[in-house]
Scaffold this motif. Structure first.
Motif, PDB file in Angstrom:
ATOM      1  N   LYS A  84       0.804  -1.037   0.010  1.00  0.00           N
ATOM      2  CA  LYS A  84       0.116   0.043   0.027  1.00  0.00           C
ATOM      3  C   LYS A  84       0.780   1.192   0.038  1.00  0.00           C
ATOM      4  CE  LYS A  84      -3.801   2.230   2.301  1.00  0.00           C
ATOM      5  NZ  LYS A  84      -4.786   1.885   3.700  1.00  0.00           N
ATOM      6  N   GLU A  85       1.873   1.249   0.817  1.00  0.00           N
ATOM      7  CA  GLU A  85       2.701   2.528   0.875  1.00  0.00           C
ATOM      8  C   GLU A  85       3.491   2.679  -0.405  1.00  0.00           C
ATOM      9  OE1 GLU A  85       6.668   3.914   3.169  1.00  0.00           O
ATOM     10  OE2 GLU A  85       6.022   1.946   3.552  1.00  0.00           O
ATOM     11  N   THR A  86       3.984   1.707  -1.009  1.00  0.00           N
ATOM     12  CA  THR A  86       4.764   2.092  -2.125  1.00  0.00           C
ATOM     13  C   THR A  86       3.831   2.565  -3.315  1.00  0.00           C
ATOM     14  OG1 THR A  86       6.446   0.700  -1.707  1.00  0.00           O
ATOM     15  CG2 THR A  86       6.253   0.898  -3.915  1.00  0.00           C
ATOM     16  N   SER A  87       2.889   1.816  -3.290  1.00  0.00           N
ATOM     17  CA  SER A  87       1.856   2.185  -4.676  1.00  0.00           C
ATOM     18  C   SER A  87       1.198   3.609  -4.260  1.00  0.00           C
ATOM     19  CB  SER A  87       0.570   1.186  -4.578  1.00  0.00           C
ATOM     20  OG  SER A  87      -0.373   1.579  -5.600  1.00  0.00           O
ATOM     21  N   ALA A  88       1.193   4.059  -3.017  1.00  0.00           N
ATOM     22  CA  ALA A  88       0.429   5.215  -2.826  1.00  0.00           C
ATOM     23  C   ALA A  88       1.723   6.285  -3.185  1.00  0.00           C
ATOM     24  CB  ALA A  88       0.136   5.356  -1.415  1.00  0.00           C
ATOM     25  N   ASN A  89       2.858   6.074  -2.575  1.00  0.00           N
ATOM     26  CA  ASN A  89       3.974   6.878  -3.120  1.00  0.00           C
ATOM     27  C   ASN A  89       4.161   7.268  -4.651  1.00  0.00           C
ATOM     28  OD1 ASN A  89       4.123   7.666  -0.383  1.00  0.00           O
ATOM     29  ND2 ASN A  89       5.848   6.210   0.011  1.00  0.00           N
ATOM     30  N   GLN A  90       3.853   6.027  -5.294  1.00  0.00           N
ATOM     31  CA  GLN A  90       4.293   6.152  -6.865  1.00  0.00           C
ATOM     32  C   GLN A  90       3.478   7.182  -7.268  1.00  0.00           C
ATOM     33  OE1 GLN A  90       3.554   2.097  -7.936  1.00  0.00           O
ATOM     34  NE2 GLN A  90       5.830   1.499  -7.915  1.00  0.00           N
ATOM     35  N   GLN A  91       2.149   7.155  -6.644  1.00  0.00           N
ATOM     36  CA  GLN A  91       1.119   7.832  -7.513  1.00  0.00           C
ATOM     37  C   GLN A  91       1.361   9.574  -6.973  1.00  0.00           C
ATOM     38  OE1 GLN A  91      -3.244   8.114  -6.014  1.00  0.00           O
ATOM     39  NE2 GLN A  91      -3.324   7.222  -8.069  1.00  0.00           N
TER      40      GLN A  91
END
Length: 372
Positions: free
Chosen positions: A112-119
């Motif tokens: 969840k963290e990596t996906s959110a930070n990518q966006q």
């Protein structure tokens, strides 16, 4: 430095010295994180780089070392190994790279963290070119490409990533890759007083949009996209073989539909979010979230500005997998740093294409290979 602190910096405002400090701290921290949480990464680093552990940031920098001295992985490893630094129950999304029929594809595991930070990173980077307002969006692709949201292809991930800039979306192609002429006409009529955002992969725009517009224009049907901004990416290999240069791509699209604001970008599924946007001067730019190093293919030393070599990409984002420092299979050159005429700080560079005998892997190029 935490990722949230990096988010507070404008994407192209730091000069070389300040950015080096930020990247060294963050990338050293990420290297330690993955060393401690990904057994495959730890074994590779210990065997090939002879690191048993990483020093503190102060010790590391006291020796005159920077992020350029940290270990990197060849990007091809993500085709061979399942590299992840989180438990399986934390993975919310698996992304696959593009590939031709007989190729293995990279598997990138996101929490969840990596996906959110990518966006978050992507929004900051692209907004520097498009502005912060959402726009009606024309996607030069078919809707079926994004149906499986749990198992993304690089192509689907690109569409969904850029869709965050859309106030409403229109897929310009049907599932047979035919232009929806009536739908396009209606969409432009409804949004005639608004700035339009167009996104697609380079070859698809040329093959299924530009060429169709040329034929329509011959029969008296024209579209005015002078109020649009186009962002495209995914590789130039197929268009290069057709002798279509960047300048011709721009000129021909302008001729057929009056669009002038066109930007290429360079990126890969292994570092989603850290895209490298093309500025008004035709240069690809590294933001505060990323960097590019060009290395000598003989000894992997760092090349000087103007020397062609193998491209290494670095990202401050990935915590769920060890993709923060990767040696690509692309050839490129650093053109300069902190002095691009567009005014953006950081490195700006050019990609020449895949290294000889490397696999085709860009979304645009792999689609073109299948199309052919």
């Amino acid at each position: 430095m935490t990722f949230e602190e990096i988010l507070g910096i404008k994407p192209f405002e730091l000069d070389s010295a300040k950015k080096t400090e930020v990247l060294t701290d963050r990338l050293l921290w990420l290297s330690k994180l993955h060393l401690n949480n990904c057994s495959e990464y730890r074994e590779i680093i210990n065997r090939l780089w002879h690191f048993k552990d990483f020093e503190s940031a102060d010790e590391f920098k006291s020796k005159g070392l920077t992020y350029k001295d940290l270990p990197f992985l060849p990007v091809r490893l993500f085709k061979e190994l399942d590299l992840k630094s989180v438990k399986d129950d934390q993975i919310i999304k698996t992304m696959h790279s593009s590939g031709t029929t007989n190729q293995r594809v990279s598997k990138i595991y996101l929490d969840k963290e990596t996906s959110a930070n990518q966006q978050k990173a992507m929004v900051k980077i692209v907004s520097d070119f498009t502005g912060s307002s959402r726009m009606p969006m024309i996607i030069i692709d078919c809707p079926s490409v994004i149906k499986n949201r749990a198992l993304f292809s690089a192509r689907g991930a690109g569409i969904l990533g850029f869709s965050i800039f859309a106030s409403k979306k229109f897929f310009a192609l049907d599932d047979e890759m035919k232009l929806d002429v009536d739908g396009l006409r209606n969409f432009l009529e409804v949004n005639k007083d608004k700035k339009i955002f167009i996104f697609g992969f380079t070859f698809m725009i040329w093959q299924h949009f530009y060429k169709e517009l040329v034929e329509l224009k011959k029969s008296g049907i024209e579209f005015d996209l002078s109020n649009a901004i186009m962002i495209h990416g995914g590789g130039w290999k197929k268009l290069t073989s057709e002798a279509v240069s960047r300048d011709e791509f721009h000129e021909k699209l302008n001729e057929v539909c009056n669009i002038k604001d066109i930007h290429d970008y360079y990126g890969m599924v292994e570092q989603t979010g850290c895209i490298y946007m093309e500025c008004e001067c035709g240069h690809l730019h590294a933001s505060i979230f990323s960097d590019v190093i060009v290395r000598n293919p003989l000894d992997f030393s760092v090349n000087k500005i103007g020397e062609r070599g193998i491209v290494q990409v670095l990202s401050t984002i990935p915590t769920s997998y060890p993709g923060h420092s990767l040696l690509t299979e692309d050839e490129g050159v650093i053109l300069g740093e902190d002095d691009c005429p567009c005014g953006r700080k950081g490195k700006y560079f050019k990609i020449f294409g895949r290294l000889k005998n490397a696999e085709i892997r860009g979304c645009s190029d792999t689609y073109a290979d299948k199309f052919r």
